[in-house]
Design a protein around this motif. Structure first.
Motif, PDB file in Angstrom:
ATOM      1  N   SER A  15       0.850  -1.186   0.000  1.00 55.75           N
ATOM      2  CA  SER A  15       0.000   0.000   0.000  1.00 55.75           C
ATOM      3  C   SER A  15       0.885   1.234   0.000  1.00 55.75           C
ATOM      4  O   SER A  15       1.955   1.246   0.615  1.00 55.75           O
ATOM      5  CB  SER A  15      -0.932   0.007   1.216  1.00 55.75           C
ATOM      6  N   VAL A  16       0.429   2.259  -0.696  1.00 58.85           N
ATOM      7  CA  VAL A  16       1.219   3.485  -0.858  1.00 58.85           C
ATOM      8  C   VAL A  16       0.325   4.691  -0.628  1.00 58.85           C
ATOM      9  O   VAL A  16      -0.761   4.796  -1.204  1.00 58.85           O
ATOM     10  CB  VAL A  16       1.839   3.573  -2.270  1.00 58.85           C
ATOM     11  N   ASP A  17       0.804   5.612   0.219  1.00 65.98           N
ATOM     12  CA  ASP A  17       0.102   6.869   0.470  1.00 65.98           C
ATOM     13  C   ASP A  17       1.007   8.015   0.057  1.00 65.98           C
ATOM     14  O   ASP A  17       2.144   8.135   0.534  1.00 65.98           O
ATOM     15  CB  ASP A  17      -0.255   7.001   1.952  1.00 65.98           C
ATOM     16  N   VAL A  18       0.514   8.878  -0.824  1.00 67.62           N
ATOM     17  CA  VAL A  18       1.285  10.022  -1.299  1.00 67.62           C
ATOM     18  C   VAL A  18       0.920  11.249  -0.482  1.00 67.62           C
ATOM     19  O   VAL A  18      -0.250  11.638  -0.420  1.00 67.62           O
ATOM     20  CB  VAL A  18       1.025  10.296  -2.794  1.00 67.62           C
ATOM     21  N   GLY A  19       1.908  11.863   0.140  1.00 66.60           N
ATOM     22  CA  GLY A  19       1.707  13.098   0.884  1.00 66.60           C
ATOM     23  C   GLY A  19       2.367  14.263   0.178  1.00 66.60           C
ATOM     24  O   GLY A  19       2.996  14.112  -0.880  1.00 66.60           O
ATOM     25  N   GLY A  20       2.237  15.449   0.776  1.00 63.95           N
ATOM     26  CA  GLY A  20       2.803  16.632   0.152  1.00 63.95           C
ATOM     27  C   GLY A  20       4.311  16.652   0.149  1.00 63.95           C
ATOM     28  O   GLY A  20       4.934  17.258  -0.721  1.00 63.95           O
ATOM     29  N   THR A  21       4.945  15.979   1.136  1.00 61.29           N
ATOM     30  CA  THR A  21       6.399  15.975   1.239  1.00 61.29           C
ATOM     31  C   THR A  21       6.989  14.592   1.009  1.00 61.29           C
ATOM     32  O   THR A  21       7.991  14.448   0.316  1.00 61.29           O
ATOM     33  CB  THR A  21       6.831  16.491   2.623  1.00 61.29           C
TER      34      THR A  21
ATOM     35  N   THR B 109       8.535  -1.297   5.644  1.00 59.34           N
ATOM     36  CA  THR B 109       8.053   0.046   5.341  1.00 59.34           C
ATOM     37  C   THR B 109       9.133   0.844   4.629  1.00 59.34           C
ATOM     38  O   THR B 109      10.319   0.514   4.681  1.00 59.34           O
ATOM     39  CB  THR B 109       7.636   0.794   6.620  1.00 59.34           C
ATOM     40  N   ALA B 110       8.698   1.915   3.981  1.00 58.84           N
ATOM     41  CA  ALA B 110       9.638   2.808   3.298  1.00 58.84           C
ATOM     42  C   ALA B 110       9.013   4.185   3.210  1.00 58.84           C
ATOM     43  O   ALA B 110       7.783   4.330   3.180  1.00 58.84           O
ATOM     44  CB  ALA B 110       9.972   2.283   1.898  1.00 58.84           C
ATOM     45  N   LYS B 111       9.847   5.205   3.183  1.00 54.38           N
ATOM     46  CA  LYS B 111       9.412   6.587   3.026  1.00 54.38           C
ATOM     47  C   LYS B 111      10.383   7.253   2.057  1.00 54.38           C
ATOM     48  O   LYS B 111      11.595   7.270   2.294  1.00 54.38           O
ATOM     49  CB  LYS B 111       9.411   7.315   4.376  1.00 54.38           C
ATOM     50  N   VAL B 112       9.847   7.787   0.969  1.00 50.53           N
ATOM     51  CA  VAL B 112      10.684   8.452  -0.032  1.00 50.53           C
ATOM     52  C   VAL B 112      10.090   9.822  -0.326  1.00 50.53           C
ATOM     53  O   VAL B 112       8.890  10.041  -0.127  1.00 50.53           O
ATOM     54  CB  VAL B 112      10.773   7.627  -1.342  1.00 50.53           C
ATOM     55  N   PRO B 113      10.891  10.772  -0.799  1.00 47.13           N
ATOM     56  CA  PRO B 113      10.347  12.098  -1.125  1.00 47.13           C
ATOM     57  C   PRO B 113       9.295  12.015  -2.224  1.00 47.13           C
ATOM     58  O   PRO B 113       9.444  11.265  -3.194  1.00 47.13           O
ATOM     59  CB  PRO B 113      11.585  12.879  -1.593  1.00 47.13           C
ATOM     60  N   SER B 114       8.208  12.752  -2.051  1.00 42.50           N
ATOM     61  CA  SER B 114       7.191  12.825  -3.107  1.00 42.50           C
ATOM     62  C   SER B 114       7.761  13.552  -4.317  1.00 42.50           C
ATOM     63  O   SER B 114       8.628  14.420  -4.195  1.00 42.50           O
ATOM     64  CB  SER B 114       5.946  13.556  -2.597  1.00 42.50           C
ATOM     65  N   THR B 115       7.273  13.178  -5.475  1.00 45.87           N
ATOM     66  CA  THR B 115       7.757  13.755  -6.723  1.00 45.87           C
ATOM     67  C   THR B 115       6.641  14.544  -7.394  1.00 45.87           C
ATOM     68  O   THR B 115       5.461  14.344  -7.108  1.00 45.87           O
ATOM     69  CB  THR B 115       8.240  12.653  -7.669  1.00 45.87           C
ATOM     70  N   GLU B 116       7.033  15.453  -8.302  1.00 43.17           N
ATOM     71  CA  GLU B 116       6.030  16.263  -8.998  1.00 43.17           C
ATOM     72  C   GLU B 116       5.066  15.379  -9.765  1.00 43.17           C
ATOM     73  O   GLU B 116       3.860  15.592  -9.740  1.00 43.17           O
ATOM     74  CB  GLU B 116       6.721  17.260  -9.928  1.00 43.17           C
TER      75      GLU B 116
ATOM     76  N   GLY C  16       6.936  22.241   1.208  1.00 40.73           N
ATOM     77  CA  GLY C  16       6.718  21.014   0.443  1.00 40.73           C
ATOM     78  C   GLY C  16       7.941  20.120   0.402  1.00 40.73           C
ATOM     79  O   GLY C  16       8.817  20.162   1.264  1.00 40.73           O
ATOM     80  N   ALA C  17       7.996  19.281  -0.626  1.00 41.40           N
ATOM     81  CA  ALA C  17       9.145  18.391  -0.798  1.00 41.40           C
ATOM     82  C   ALA C  17      10.271  19.089  -1.539  1.00 41.40           C
ATOM     83  O   ALA C  17      11.453  18.769  -1.356  1.00 41.40           O
ATOM     84  CB  ALA C  17       8.723  17.134  -1.559  1.00 41.40           C
ATOM     85  N   THR C  18       9.932  20.038  -2.402  1.00 45.07           N
ATOM     86  CA  THR C  18      10.912  20.797  -3.170  1.00 45.07           C
ATOM     87  C   THR C  18      10.558  22.273  -3.100  1.00 45.07           C
ATOM     88  O   THR C  18       9.444  22.648  -3.484  1.00 45.07           O
ATOM     89  CB  THR C  18      10.927  20.341  -4.647  1.00 45.07           C
ATOM     90  N   PRO C  19      11.435  23.156  -2.570  1.00 43.76           N
ATOM     91  CA  PRO C  19      12.777  22.809  -2.075  1.00 43.76           C
ATOM     92  C   PRO C  19      12.776  22.201  -0.685  1.00 43.76           C
ATOM     93  O   PRO C  19      13.790  21.699  -0.221  1.00 43.76           O
ATOM     94  CB  PRO C  19      13.465  24.168  -2.054  1.00 43.76           C
ATOM     95  N   GLY C  20      11.659  22.250   0.037  1.00 42.09           N
ATOM     96  CA  GLY C  20      11.600  21.689   1.373  1.00 42.09           C
ATOM     97  C   GLY C  20      12.122  22.652   2.415  1.00 42.09           C
ATOM     98  O   GLY C  20      12.554  23.773   2.111  1.00 42.09           O
ATOM     99  N   PRO C  21      12.105  22.235   3.684  1.00 41.92           N
ATOM    100  CA  PRO C  21      12.658  23.057   4.756  1.00 41.92           C
ATOM    101  C   PRO C  21      14.123  23.393   4.499  1.00 41.92           C
ATOM    102  O   PRO C  21      14.818  22.693   3.744  1.00 41.92           O
ATOM    103  CB  PRO C  21      12.507  22.166   5.991  1.00 41.92           C
ATOM    104  N   ALA C  22      14.601  24.465   5.122  1.00 45.16           N
ATOM    105  CA  ALA C  22      15.995  24.883   4.917  1.00 45.16           C
ATOM    106  C   ALA C  22      16.960  23.755   5.255  1.00 45.16           C
ATOM    107  O   ALA C  22      17.979  23.560   4.573  1.00 45.16           O
ATOM    108  CB  ALA C  22      16.281  26.119   5.770  1.00 45.16           C
ATOM    109  N   CYS C  23      16.641  22.969   6.304  1.00 45.35           N
ATOM    110  CA  CYS C  23      17.558  21.917   6.746  1.00 45.35           C
ATOM    111  C   CYS C  23      17.658  20.753   5.771  1.00 45.35           C
ATOM    112  O   CYS C  23      18.533  19.898   5.919  1.00 45.35           O
ATOM    113  CB  CYS C  23      17.162  21.416   8.126  1.00 45.35           C
ATOM    114  N   TYR C  24      16.791  20.694   4.749  1.00 45.94           N
ATOM    115  CA  TYR C  24      16.899  19.630   3.755  1.00 45.94           C
ATOM    116  C   TYR C  24      18.088  19.837   2.819  1.00 45.94           C
ATOM    117  O   TYR C  24      18.505  18.918   2.122  1.00 45.94           O
ATOM    118  CB  TYR C  24      15.616  19.537   2.918  1.00 45.94           C
ATOM    119  N   GLY C  25      18.588  21.077   2.775  1.00 44.96           N
ATOM    120  CA  GLY C  25      19.736  21.349   1.914  1.00 44.96           C
ATOM    121  C   GLY C  25      19.427  21.277   0.440  1.00 44.96           C
ATOM    122  O   GLY C  25      20.301  20.967  -0.368  1.00 44.96           O
TER     123      GLY C  25
END
Length: 669
Positions: free
Chosen positions: A8-14, A28-35, A348-357
């Motif tokens: 099962s897969v749930d797509v979130g904003g980030t 389980t796995a968590k990956v950055p959401s894509t456009e 969001g996921a892009t660019p994301g919070p400042a700490c995401y670099g």
């Protein structure tokens, strides 16, 4: 028997969350959401399969929750939609209920309708509550088709079509022949009265259908290339349906992701905590963009037919979720009066919070959590995103200068408090404002950021128990594994209850049951639940009550009186009116609890954390190393790849046999 392996897969904003159930257990796995959301979905499935040491082609079932519909409505990126209405009713969407968004704000503006006036068309016909008085002229419909050639989607909502949909069917049949675009018809989308809500729901369906059709077509193709089955999709009502059904009923997916989370929370809480200890549970899902709050009482998920998304009424059955723009990626800012604010805008996921670099420079809640020590500088969110503390400090230092604060850490503490205040108000809106005492409820926290804020929110609300499921960071995905298939059918049938013949209602319920069951593609035995919307004569609102099979008019009346007294504190001697009949047909899809063995509960390291203004040394645990029945005294932090749990001072955590972490206030030795 549950098909295994199933994913099962749930797509979130980030982030995009994945839960994969195999005979060996849960991966389980968590990956950055894509456009292009389907790209992130595939990446997440492949990552989970790698962890479970299976090939994607081994998967036997695939369920999915998405944000395509809600994003289209909130961002107004849906199709160029045309609306066909009865002559004289072109402006139903514009007029609405004549309610003001803010009662005392003279400059308040209503949300613009999804269909501008230039795209709203009238046609001569007349249907009343007694049936059709003036049939539609087919020549008029053909002439109308010539005007709709540029439309990407069409919505048809004629006056009182819930009573007799023949005129709508005539218009729809001709437009579907003449135009190569989706056509949404109100009596097919929502066969219920109230013109504004029915029209708004039908327009929303037409508005998102092309996007849903395109996305599911693309995702199905990608799934086929991986060798996995076509996705079954979570609907707003908390049940799943096959992709083709969802493509024809796109509006049923507007709360797809939040509904999956509530299903997962309800299941996890029921298995981990004695539900008799509480009046119910508040479910709290904090992701990267927003926080979603709902209620579970007596084991039942709260549902509504009076929802609203982006200022647009959606009257189809849905899980009753309150959403606020306060997530991990919510941007902190200073308003014109110098007050610190958080959200609703998100990095969001892009660019994301400042700490995401990743180029983000705006301060966010995640940046604040990092500076306060709740997130570790060496943490990797989802095993994918490394954190840059210097970038977070720089962003918050800039915010501190703007807000007149002394340091970046002081700004971080302020952001954390403001975000918590917003989420506390959301929880109060589904408890206190509805007559429930939050002190009688447990709090189920999940999402990537939910467990990080849960004990702080619980203290504000005098809640003494917080439940953090083992798969809390991906609980929406986990909830999909066990979601039932469910389909709804509704029909307005207005009459005085005293004058109603049981046989008349049974005939309507038989039709609705056939309709609901006919939407299912599963051959399993289906459970049918019948309800009715009732009100006292003269009221403009209804209450939903259960209806037995065989039907009893007296039982319906008694249940309504009881429901009205519970909701409003009193009963009346007025006649009871029947308004709308509803049927929900479901196929149970239970998933057995996952096993948990745990390990050594020794803290892996210490770090500094800020609690109540004081900087303290705190132990940091790896969640999978905690043994069942082990205790954790706060302050402490428990980390895994998908989420972080903050245990505040005076709280104690206990690991349950299934891996759930149950936090209780004031129980330290």
């Amino acid at each position: 028997m549950v098909a295994v392996p199933r994913v099962s897969v749930d797509v979130g904003g980030t982030f995009t969350d994945v839960a994969l159930l195999t005979e060996a257990g849960l991966a389980t796995a968590k990956v950055p959401s894509t456009e292009a959301q389907s790209e992130g979905v595939v990446a997440g499935i492949e990552k989970a399969c790698e962890r479970a040491n299976i090939a994607p082609s081994d998967i036997e079932a695939f369920t999915h929750a998405m944000t395509v519909s809600v994003n289209a409505l909130l961002e107004r990126t849906g199709a160029e939609t045309a609306l066909v209405t009865t002559a004289g009713f072109r402006d139903v969407l514009e007029i609405g209920r004549q309610t003001r968004p803010s009662l005392y704000d003279l400059d308040a503006e209503k949300t613009p309708p999804l269909v501008p006036r230039r795209n709203r068309f009238e046609i001569a016909e007349r249907t009343t509550v007694d049936g059709i008085e003036e049939p539609v002229d087919t020549a008029d419909v053909h002439a109308l088709a010539d005007e709709l050639e540029d439309a990407e989607s069409v919505a048809i909502s004629l006056l009182h079509a819930y009573r007799d949909g023949a005129n709508e069917s005539t218009v729809a049949e001709i437009l579907r022949e003449r135009l190569d675009v989706p056509v949404s018809v109100s009596h097919e989308v929502l066969s219920a009265f109230r013109e504004y809500e029915r029209t708004s729901t039908t327009v929303a369906d037409a508005y998102v259908r092309p996007a849903i059709d395109s996305y599911l077509g693309e995702l199905t193709s990608r799934a086929e290339r991986l060798g996995i089955p076509s996705p079954r999709v979570m609907q707003s009502n908390g049940g799943i349906a096959d992709a083709e059904t969802v493509r024809d009923h796109a509006v049923t997916t507007v709360l797809s992701g939040p509904a999956a989370g509530v299903v997962g929370a309800a299941t996890s809480a029921e298995r981990s905590v004695d539900p008799t200890e509480f009046e119910g549970f508040v479910t709290f899902d904090m992701g990267g963009t927003s926080s979603d709050v709902s209620l579970v009482r007596d084991g039942e998920i709260a549902r509504t037919t009076d929802g609203e998304v982006g200022g647009h009424p959606i009257a189809t059955p849905m899980v009753d979720v309150t959403t606020v723009g306060s997530g991990g990626g919510s941007i902190a800012w200073v308003d014109a009066g110098g007050a610190l604010r958080v959200g609703p805008e998100s990095a969001g996921a892009t660019p994301g919070p400042a700490c995401y670099g990743r180029g983000g420079t705006e301060p966010t809640v995640t940046d604040a959590n990092l500076l306060l020590g709740y997130l570790g500088e060496d943490a990797t969110l989802g095993g994918e995103v490394s954190l840059d503390a210097d970038a977070a400090r720089e962003a918050l230092a800039s915010l501190a200068d703007e807000a007149g604060l002394d340091s970046a850490r002081e700004a971080a503490a302020g952001v954390y408090r403001v975000a918590n205040a917003k989420m506390t108000r959301a929880i109060r809106s589904v408890t206190v404002e509805r007559g429930y005492d939050p002190r009688e409820f447990g709090l189920v926290a999940f999402g990537g950021a939910g467990p990080m804020h849960a004990t702080a929110l619980a203290e504000r609300l005098d809640i003494d128990c917080v439940v953090v499921p083992l798969a809390g960071g991906v609980l929406s995905a986990y909830g999909l594994l066990g979601a039932d298939e469910q389909h709804d059918a509704v029909r307005t049938h207005r009459t005085g209850l005293a004058e109603t013949e049981p046989g008349e209602l049974e005939a309507v319920y038989d039709d609705l049951t056939e309709d609901a069951r006919g939407q299912s593609t599963l051959g399993s035995e289906q459970h049918v639940e019948r309800t009715a919307d009732l009100r006292y004569a003269g009221q403009s609102f209804e209450l939903e009550v259960g209806v037995d099979d065989p039907l009893s008019i007296e039982a319906m009346r008694d249940r309504f009186h009881t429901a009205h007294e519970r909701a409003y504190g009193y009963q009346m001697d007025e006649q009871v009116e029947l308004v709308t009949l509803r049927v929900a047909a479901s196929v149970e899809n239970d998933v057995p609890p996952t096993s948990y063995t745990g390990g050594d509960d020794t803290p892996v390291r210490n770090r500094y954390g800020v609690f109540d203004g004081s900087r303290r040394t705190i132990p940091v645990y790896v969640r999978e190393s905690l043994a069942p029945d082990e205790r954790i005294d706060g302050p402490a932090v428990v980390e895994d790849d998908e989420s972080t749990v903050v245990v505040r001072p005076s709280w104690t955590g206990t690991v349950r046999p299934d891996g759930t972490l149950v936090l209780n206030r004031g129980e330290q030795a």
